[in-house]
Design a protein around this motif. Structure first.
Motif, PDB file in Angstrom:
ATOM      1  N   HIS A  41       0.808  -1.219   0.000  1.00 46.25           N
ATOM      2  CA  HIS A  41       0.000   0.000   0.000  1.00 46.25           C
ATOM      3  C   HIS A  41       0.840   1.269   0.000  1.00 46.25           C
ATOM      4  O   HIS A  41       1.938   1.294   0.547  1.00 46.25           O
ATOM      5  N   ILE A  42       0.278   2.302  -0.602  1.00 49.23           N
ATOM      6  CA  ILE A  42       0.708   3.676  -0.367  1.00 49.23           C
ATOM      7  C   ILE A  42      -0.544   4.397   0.104  1.00 49.23           C
ATOM      8  O   ILE A  42      -1.588   4.311  -0.538  1.00 49.23           O
ATOM      9  N   THR A  43      -0.452   5.078   1.231  1.00 50.95           N
ATOM     10  CA  THR A  43      -1.601   5.809   1.745  1.00 50.95           C
ATOM     11  C   THR A  43      -1.257   7.284   1.891  1.00 50.95           C
ATOM     12  O   THR A  43      -0.093   7.649   2.113  1.00 50.95           O
ATOM     13  N   LEU A  44      -2.290   8.120   1.790  1.00 54.63           N
ATOM     14  CA  LEU A  44      -2.095   9.565   1.855  1.00 54.63           C
ATOM     15  C   LEU A  44      -3.255  10.194   2.620  1.00 54.63           C
ATOM     16  O   LEU A  44      -4.421   9.882   2.348  1.00 54.63           O
ATOM     17  N   ARG A  45      -2.931  11.069   3.542  1.00 54.31           N
ATOM     18  CA  ARG A  45      -3.965  11.765   4.301  1.00 54.31           C
ATOM     19  C   ARG A  45      -4.720  12.724   3.383  1.00 54.31           C
ATOM     20  O   ARG A  45      -4.114  13.422   2.561  1.00 54.31           O
ATOM     21  N   ILE A 108       2.560   7.389   3.409  1.00 52.96           N
ATOM     22  CA  ILE A 108       3.254   6.179   3.860  1.00 52.96           C
ATOM     23  C   ILE A 108       3.245   5.133   2.761  1.00 52.96           C
ATOM     24  O   ILE A 108       2.233   4.930   2.086  1.00 52.96           O
ATOM     25  N   VAL A 109       4.381   4.457   2.600  1.00 52.91           N
ATOM     26  CA  VAL A 109       4.444   3.334   1.666  1.00 52.91           C
ATOM     27  C   VAL A 109       5.046   2.124   2.370  1.00 52.91           C
ATOM     28  O   VAL A 109       5.976   2.249   3.178  1.00 52.91           O
ATOM     29  N   GLY A 174       9.581  -6.251   5.579  1.00 53.40           N
ATOM     30  CA  GLY A 174       9.798  -5.234   4.562  1.00 53.40           C
ATOM     31  C   GLY A 174       9.792  -3.842   5.168  1.00 53.40           C
ATOM     32  O   GLY A 174       9.505  -3.671   6.360  1.00 53.40           O
ATOM     33  N   PRO A 175      10.095  -2.817   4.365  1.00 53.42           N
ATOM     34  CA  PRO A 175      10.218  -1.459   4.897  1.00 53.42           C
ATOM     35  C   PRO A 175       8.909  -0.690   4.917  1.00 53.42           C
ATOM     36  O   PRO A 175       7.989  -0.964   4.149  1.00 53.42           O
ATOM     37  N   VAL A 176       8.846   0.284   5.817  1.00 57.69           N
ATOM     38  CA  VAL A 176       7.787   1.290   5.839  1.00 57.69           C
ATOM     39  C   VAL A 176       8.488   2.646   5.770  1.00 57.69           C
ATOM     40  O   VAL A 176       9.386   2.916   6.568  1.00 57.69           O
ATOM     41  N   VAL A 177       8.081   3.462   4.814  1.00 56.99           N
ATOM     42  CA  VAL A 177       8.690   4.783   4.647  1.00 56.99           C
ATOM     43  C   VAL A 177       7.600   5.837   4.767  1.00 56.99           C
ATOM     44  O   VAL A 177       6.545   5.733   4.124  1.00 56.99           O
ATOM     45  N   MET A 178       7.853   6.851   5.596  1.00 51.22           N
ATOM     46  CA  MET A 178       6.868   7.883   5.878  1.00 51.22           C
ATOM     47  C   MET A 178       7.403   9.252   5.472  1.00 51.22           C
ATOM     48  O   MET A 178       8.584   9.541   5.662  1.00 51.22           O
ATOM     49  N   GLY A 179       6.527  10.082   4.923  1.00 48.48           N
ATOM     50  CA  GLY A 179       6.934  11.410   4.515  1.00 48.48           C
ATOM     51  C   GLY A 179       5.946  12.471   4.940  1.00 48.48           C
ATOM     52  O   GLY A 179       4.746  12.209   5.063  1.00 48.48           O
ATOM     53  N   ARG A 180       6.456  13.689   5.155  1.00 48.10           N
ATOM     54  CA  ARG A 180       5.590  14.821   5.475  1.00 48.10           C
ATOM     55  C   ARG A 180       4.847  15.304   4.233  1.00 48.10           C
ATOM     56  O   ARG A 180       3.838  15.997   4.332  1.00 48.10           O
ATOM     57  N   THR A 181       5.371  14.913   3.079  1.00 50.34           N
ATOM     58  CA  THR A 181       4.696  15.135   1.798  1.00 50.34           C
ATOM     59  C   THR A 181       4.847  13.862   0.988  1.00 50.34           C
ATOM     60  O   THR A 181       5.701  13.014   1.289  1.00 50.34           O
ATOM     61  N   PHE A 186       8.423   9.676  -1.488  1.00 49.20           N
ATOM     62  CA  PHE A 186       8.924   9.047  -2.699  1.00 49.20           C
ATOM     63  C   PHE A 186      10.447   9.058  -2.750  1.00 49.20           C
ATOM     64  O   PHE A 186      11.081   8.022  -3.003  1.00 49.20           O
ATOM     65  N   LEU A 187      11.061  10.212  -2.516  1.00 50.81           N
ATOM     66  CA  LEU A 187      12.519  10.285  -2.650  1.00 50.81           C
ATOM     67  C   LEU A 187      13.221   9.503  -1.546  1.00 50.81           C
ATOM     68  O   LEU A 187      14.249   8.868  -1.794  1.00 50.81           O
ATOM     69  N   LEU A 188      12.665   9.524  -0.330  1.00 52.66           N
ATOM     70  CA  LEU A 188      13.248   8.695   0.731  1.00 52.66           C
ATOM     71  C   LEU A 188      13.202   7.221   0.348  1.00 52.66           C
ATOM     72  O   LEU A 188      14.172   6.482   0.544  1.00 52.66           O
ATOM     73  N   TYR A 189      12.065   6.800  -0.217  1.00 52.57           N
ATOM     74  CA  TYR A 189      11.966   5.402  -0.624  1.00 52.57           C
ATOM     75  C   TYR A 189      12.936   5.099  -1.768  1.00 52.57           C
ATOM     76  O   TYR A 189      13.588   4.047  -1.770  1.00 52.57           O
TER      77      TYR A 189
END
Length: 252
Positions: A41-45, A108-109, A174-181, A186-189
């Protein structure tokens, strides 16, 4: 390209833009091979809300996701509105606790790519042995494997182990990557995926060269000088142009 609303979705202009961004993310991840059939999943508020989120419709490949097919759900993973697509509620369990409790978890992805899973299944996790992994030294939380992440009682431990980190490596998983945007996520992942790919290849060749702490400190200092509120925005826009040229149906 200007934002164009879809007549089949009753939402604000801000939500529609979020839908476009998230649909683009799904198509980009699919194009780069960072997907697992109809899972992950990728989720977005949803902008302007605290407890509403967008998630992929269960049953569609990531390359099939469109802005209008994304499902809006509440903090418990329950559908909001009359979207006909089902939701994989089990997949939102871990996302929900991060969205609820961590201020940097706007997007979050979670993936199951072979290289990131291999690193998650390796003693010591990500090693400071390459250009990309040095960025993440000291910035990753680790969580022991407890089976499929479907039990809400695991949430407290997930949040505790994540701490203030934007990356969580679920051991043996597996990984979970979270972003403020969504751009930051995306770039962190992207960087994490690269770090894991290089680590796996290095391990196949022999003993890795571990970068000394003082060099890592300099590396991260110079990285921090590049960090802005738009971190990842140019990258995301570039890849959006790429998938737009291949198939613009994600905008529907």
């Amino acid at each position: 390209m200007a934002t164009q609303m879809n007549d089949n979705v009753d939402c604000s202009t801000q939500e529609w833009q979020a839908r476009l961004d998230l649909a683009a993310a799904y198509r980009i991840f699919a194009h780069l091979g960072w997907c697992e059939s109809i899972y992950n999943h990728i989720t977005l508020r949803v902008p302007g809300t605290e407890n509403q989120f967008l998630i992929n419709p269960y049953g569609l490949l990531w390359e099939e996701v469109t802005a209008s097919s994304l499902v809006k759900i509440d903090e418990n993973g329950q559908k909001l509105g009359d979207n006909p697509h089902p939701v994989n509620l089990a997949g939102f369990t871990q996302h929900s606790v991060f969205h609820k409790n961590l201020p940097h978890a706007h997007a979050i992805v979670h993936t199951h790519t072979p290289d990131t899973m291999a690193v998650c299944a390796t003693e010591g996790g990500l090693q400071a042995s390459n250009f990309y992994s040095c960025f993440f030294e000291g910035a990753i939380g680790y969580h022991d494997f407890e089976g499929i992440t479907v039990r809400s009682e695991e949430g407290e431990r997930l949040v505790k182990n994540a701490g203030n980190h934007q990356i969580m490596m679920l051991k043996n998983h597996g990984p979970v990557v979270m972003g403020r945007t969504i751009y930051e996520m995306f770039l962190l992942y992207y960087m994490l995926q690269r770090a894991c790919e290089v680590q796996v290849k290095t391990a196949a060749m022999g003993k890795p060269i571990i970068v000394p702490p003082e060099v890592i400190e300099t590396h991260q200092r110079d990285r921090d000088r590049q960090l802005t509120d738009d971190f990842g925005k140019l990258d995301f826009a570039a890849w959006t142009r790429k998938i737009d040229a291949i198939d613009p149906s994600w905008r529907d």
